[in-house]
Scaffold this active site. Structure first.
Site, PDB file in Angstrom:
ATOM      1  N   ARG A  20     -69.446 -20.872  29.620  1.00  0.00           N
ATOM      2  CA  ARG A  20     -69.579 -20.126  30.968  1.00  0.00           C
ATOM      3  C   ARG A  20     -69.857 -21.404  32.029  1.00  0.00           C
ATOM      4  O   ARG A  20     -69.443 -21.297  32.891  1.00  0.00           O
ATOM      5  CB  ARG A  20     -70.580 -19.008  30.814  1.00  0.00           C
ATOM      6  CG  ARG A  20     -70.207 -17.922  29.886  1.00  0.00           C
ATOM      7  CD  ARG A  20     -71.160 -16.886  29.961  1.00  0.00           C
ATOM      8  NE  ARG A  20     -72.188 -17.451  29.224  1.00  0.00           N
ATOM      9  CZ  ARG A  20     -73.701 -16.765  29.361  1.00  0.00           C
ATOM     10  NH1 ARG A  20     -73.762 -15.714  30.168  1.00  0.00           N
ATOM     11  NH2 ARG A  20     -74.707 -17.526  28.832  1.00  0.00           N
ATOM     12  N   ASN A  38     -70.241 -13.768  28.777  1.00  0.00           N
ATOM     13  CA  ASN A  38     -70.079 -13.552  27.606  1.00  0.00           C
ATOM     14  C   ASN A  38     -69.957 -11.902  27.437  1.00  0.00           C
ATOM     15  O   ASN A  38     -70.375 -11.290  27.926  1.00  0.00           O
ATOM     16  CB  ASN A  38     -71.336 -13.942  26.949  1.00  0.00           C
ATOM     17  CG  ASN A  38     -71.621 -15.333  26.588  1.00  0.00           C
ATOM     18  OD1 ASN A  38     -70.601 -15.931  26.745  1.00  0.00           O
ATOM     19  ND2 ASN A  38     -72.576 -15.767  26.386  1.00  0.00           N
TER      20      ASN A  38
END
Length: 94
Positions: A20, A38
């Site tokens: 990320r 996520n």
């Protein structure tokens, strides 16, 4: 050519490998806006908007990810851009 938008679902070893944050850095470098997060199923989801060439470069990057990632699949859907984002952020997991 105008802005484009893509929603991506990235699968493989993509959580716990700084995917990320690395994607936020890459998207920002490319001038894209949107978010990444996520998913509960172990995948990563991203929505990115920007110039077509930059968006395609970001999607190519997502097929590799950061060094520790092992991407097995990237599912892509294209939509109309909304212009709702100012930056590219890491969102809370869903």
């Amino acid at each position: 050519m105008g802005m484009r938008r893509a929603t991506l679902r990235i699968r493989g070893k993509v959580q716990g490998v700084f995917f990320r944050e690395s994607s936020r850095v890459e998207a920002t470098r490319l001038g894209l806006t949107g978010w990444v997060r996520n998913r509960d199923d172990g995948s990563v989801e991203a929505v990115a908007e920007g110039e077509p060439a930059a968006l395609e470069e970001f999607i190519r990057w997502c097929h590799r990810g950061p060094q520790a990632a092992r991407v097995t699949d990237v599912e892509r859907s294209d939509e109309e851009p909304t212009g709702e984002f100012r930056t590219f952020i890491v969102e809370r997991s869903s």
